[in-house]
Write a protein that holds these residues in place. Structure first.
Motif, PDB file in Angstrom:
ATOM      1  N   GLY A 129       0.817  -1.225   0.000  1.00  0.00           N
ATOM      2  CA  GLY A 129       0.000   0.000   0.000  1.00  0.00           C
ATOM      3  C   GLY A 129       0.837   1.255   0.000  1.00  0.00           C
ATOM      4  N   ILE A 130       1.899   1.260   0.789  1.00  0.00           N
ATOM      5  CA  ILE A 130       2.775   2.441   0.858  1.00  0.00           C
ATOM      6  C   ILE A 130       3.471   2.664  -0.474  1.00  0.00           C
ATOM      7  CG2 ILE A 130       4.929   3.296   1.880  1.00  0.00           C
ATOM      8  CD1 ILE A 130       3.906   2.062   4.553  1.00  0.00           C
ATOM      9  N   GLU A 131       3.943   1.587  -1.099  1.00  0.00           N
ATOM     10  CA  GLU A 131       4.624   1.733  -2.387  1.00  0.00           C
ATOM     11  C   GLU A 131       3.680   2.264  -3.463  1.00  0.00           C
ATOM     12  OE1 GLU A 131       7.771   1.624  -2.614  1.00  0.00           O
ATOM     13  OE2 GLU A 131       7.970   0.913  -0.546  1.00  0.00           O
ATOM     14  N   LEU A 132       2.442   1.775  -3.470  1.00  0.00           N
ATOM     15  CA  LEU A 132       1.471   2.260  -4.452  1.00  0.00           C
ATOM     16  C   LEU A 132       1.116   3.720  -4.178  1.00  0.00           C
ATOM     17  CD1 LEU A 132      -0.953  -0.805  -4.790  1.00  0.00           C
ATOM     18  CD2 LEU A 132       1.128  -0.288  -6.074  1.00  0.00           C
ATOM     19  N   ALA A 133       0.975   4.079  -2.895  1.00  0.00           N
ATOM     20  CA  ALA A 133       0.665   5.462  -2.543  1.00  0.00           C
ATOM     21  C   ALA A 133       1.802   6.403  -2.947  1.00  0.00           C
ATOM     22  CB  ALA A 133       0.388   5.571  -1.039  1.00  0.00           C
ATOM     23  N   PHE A 134       3.050   5.978  -2.709  1.00  0.00           N
ATOM     24  CA  PHE A 134       4.195   6.821  -3.075  1.00  0.00           C
ATOM     25  C   PHE A 134       4.297   6.988  -4.590  1.00  0.00           C
ATOM     26  CE2 PHE A 134       6.918   6.046   1.005  1.00  0.00           C
ATOM     27  CZ  PHE A 134       6.056   6.891   1.688  1.00  0.00           C
ATOM     28  N   ALA A 135       3.988   5.923  -5.321  1.00  0.00           N
ATOM     29  CA  ALA A 135       4.011   6.019  -6.784  1.00  0.00           C
ATOM     30  C   ALA A 135       2.964   7.014  -7.263  1.00  0.00           C
ATOM     31  CB  ALA A 135       3.752   4.638  -7.401  1.00  0.00           C
ATOM     32  N   ASP A 136       1.769   6.965  -6.663  1.00  0.00           N
ATOM     33  CA  ASP A 136       0.717   7.922  -7.021  1.00  0.00           C
ATOM     34  C   ASP A 136       1.088   9.339  -6.596  1.00  0.00           C
ATOM     35  OD1 ASP A 136      -0.924   6.113  -8.242  1.00  0.00           O
ATOM     36  OD2 ASP A 136      -2.352   5.935  -6.591  1.00  0.00           O
ATOM     37  N   LEU A 137       1.735   9.450  -5.446  1.00  0.00           N
ATOM     38  CA  LEU A 137       2.118  10.769  -4.944  1.00  0.00           C
ATOM     39  C   LEU A 137       3.027  11.481  -5.943  1.00  0.00           C
ATOM     40  CD1 LEU A 137       2.156  12.869  -2.670  1.00  0.00           C
ATOM     41  CD2 LEU A 137       4.046  11.597  -1.630  1.00  0.00           C
ATOM     42  N   GLU A 138       3.960  10.757  -6.509  1.00  0.00           N
ATOM     43  CA  GLU A 138       4.857  11.341  -7.505  1.00  0.00           C
ATOM     44  C   GLU A 138       4.069  11.868  -8.706  1.00  0.00           C
ATOM     45  OE1 GLU A 138       8.611   9.908 -10.295  1.00  0.00           O
ATOM     46  OE2 GLU A 138       8.132   8.793  -8.465  1.00  0.00           O
ATOM     47  N   THR A 139       3.076  11.098  -9.129  1.00  0.00           N
ATOM     48  CA  THR A 139       2.230  11.502 -10.260  1.00  0.00           C
ATOM     49  C   THR A 139       1.440  12.760  -9.924  1.00  0.00           C
ATOM     50  OG1 THR A 139       1.979   9.200 -10.981  1.00  0.00           O
ATOM     51  CG2 THR A 139       0.322  10.762 -11.751  1.00  0.00           C
ATOM     52  N   VAL A 140       0.843  12.798  -8.735  1.00  0.00           N
ATOM     53  CA  VAL A 140      -0.007  13.926  -8.338  1.00  0.00           C
ATOM     54  C   VAL A 140       0.828  15.187  -8.129  1.00  0.00           C
ATOM     55  CG1 VAL A 140      -1.617  14.774  -6.596  1.00  0.00           C
ATOM     56  CG2 VAL A 140      -1.748  12.401  -7.344  1.00  0.00           C
TER      57      VAL A 140
END
Length: 369
Positions: A129-140
């Protein structure tokens, strides 16, 4: 929305074994991380008892079920969002699916290596979950930088859209920094459309698949209980399955052998059937049927589809030249047992272009091109 389900999880949790059972097509399986690099893709029939019941009344030459696509994606590890374990490549594969099936190891076996040296399914879920959230954070965050330019655009429509998106982007950044998935922010449909082009991984619906050993299919273990508690707080569903057992069932030659095997194991149905149906539902898919002497066939369509677009699932000419749809529901067929009786009871209807097709409808389209 992409109409497929991605199977994700840490290495060595049973993803490829599960995929092989789902598709009855062997995926590479090994007792070491990153065995799967390129995703395996399989088309799977959707279990639907209604299809068999319809054939009892129509007697077709062949029967064709609905299908859904599953994608076996390589195991993620801690640091994937920063490129660890070929993480960027694997995260890119996850962005291409419509829903996520997160396989979680809920069995203890010293002979099967755990990538972090312990069995703790909730910690595994949090790692992914943290890895997916961090990946999305970079996009946002990249989008937040671009908004500065868009807010100054000479085009009023562009400015207005950027202004509407700005508070959503700020909410996403705050949530993702905290490890909260985007799907839990309660965005309405209009808000989701404003950020749809970000293709956020954590906006996708998710199901936790607890992979247990054969002794825990009826009596759930503490690992499964922990996952259920986590999933309830996360607003996600849970399916319990034994990938090893399912692969043995899938290897049997006939349906009779499979039913006998399930009975011996004390199971009413295959865990795979539950998983496939859940994946189908997560994608927002429904099924209508066409029924005739040549074939009875299940067709897949998105919820809230109008009759012409449902006809287009069969062929674009059906949509282009749509005139009307003659329809009745399969449950009415089961109750009255013949089209003639359905007509007498007023259950066979003629519907036009504004009709919203329902799950379980049996349709005959009239068209002219």
């Amino acid at each position: 929305m992409q109409l497929n389900c991605g199977i994700v999880g840490l290495p060595n949790v049973g993803k490829s074994t599960l995929f092989s059972a789902l598709t009855s097509a062997p995926a590479e399986v090994a007792n070491y991380p990153f065995c799967t690099i390129e995703p395996n893709v399989g088309i799977v029939s959707v279990p639907d008892s209604r299809l068999g019941r319809i054939t009892g009344f129509v007697k077709p030459q062949k029967v064709i079920p609905a299908v859904v696509e599953f994608v076996d994606i390589a195991g993620l590890v801690r640091g994937a969002s920063k490129g660890e374990g070929l993480g960027n490549k694997f995260l890119g594969h996850i962005r291409q699916v419509g829903a996520i099936i997160h396989v979680v190891r809920c069995f203890d076996d010293p002979d099967v290596v755990h990538v972090e040296g312990r069995v703790d399914p909730v910690a595994d879920i949090e790692t992914i979950g943290i890895e997916l959230a961090f990946a999305d954070l970079e996009t946002v965050e990249r989008r937040r930088e671009n908004l500065v330019k868009l807010l100054k655009s000479q085009d009023k429509a562009v400015r207005d859209k950027a202004r509407a998106a700005e508070p959503l982007i700020d909410r996403l950044i705050a949530a993702l920094e905290d490890g909260t998935p985007a799907r839990n922010l309660g965005f309405d449909e209009a808000q989701r459309l404003l950020v749809q082009d970000l293709h956020l991984i954590t906006m996708k619906p998710q199901l936790y698949c607890c992979n247990v050993d054969e002794d825990c299919l009826d009596l759930e273990n503490d690992f499964v209980a922990d996952v259920r508690a986590f999933a309830e707080a996360d607003g996600s569903g849970v399916v319990v399955i034994c990938a090893k057992l399912e692969s043995e069932i899938a290897a049997l030659d006939t349906m009779e052998e499979k039913v006998e095997f399930l009975g011996a194991a004390g199971l009413a149905e295959s865990g795979l059937d539950k998983l496939i149906r859940k994946g189908y539902e997560m994608l927002g898919l429904m099924t209508y049927f066409t029924a005739g002497e040549k074939e009875v066939r299940a067709w897949t369509f998105p919820a809230a589809t109008k009759a012409p677009q449902a006809a287009g699932v069969i062929h674009s000419d059906f949509e282009r030249g749509f005139i009307r749809a003659e329809t009745y529901h399969c449950e009415d067929l089961f109750a009255f047992e013949s089209e003639q009786k359905l007509k007498e009871m007023g259950k066979l209807r003629v519907e036009g272009k504004d009709y919203t097709v329902k799950d379980g409808d049996i349709l005959h389209f009239r068209f002219n091109v």
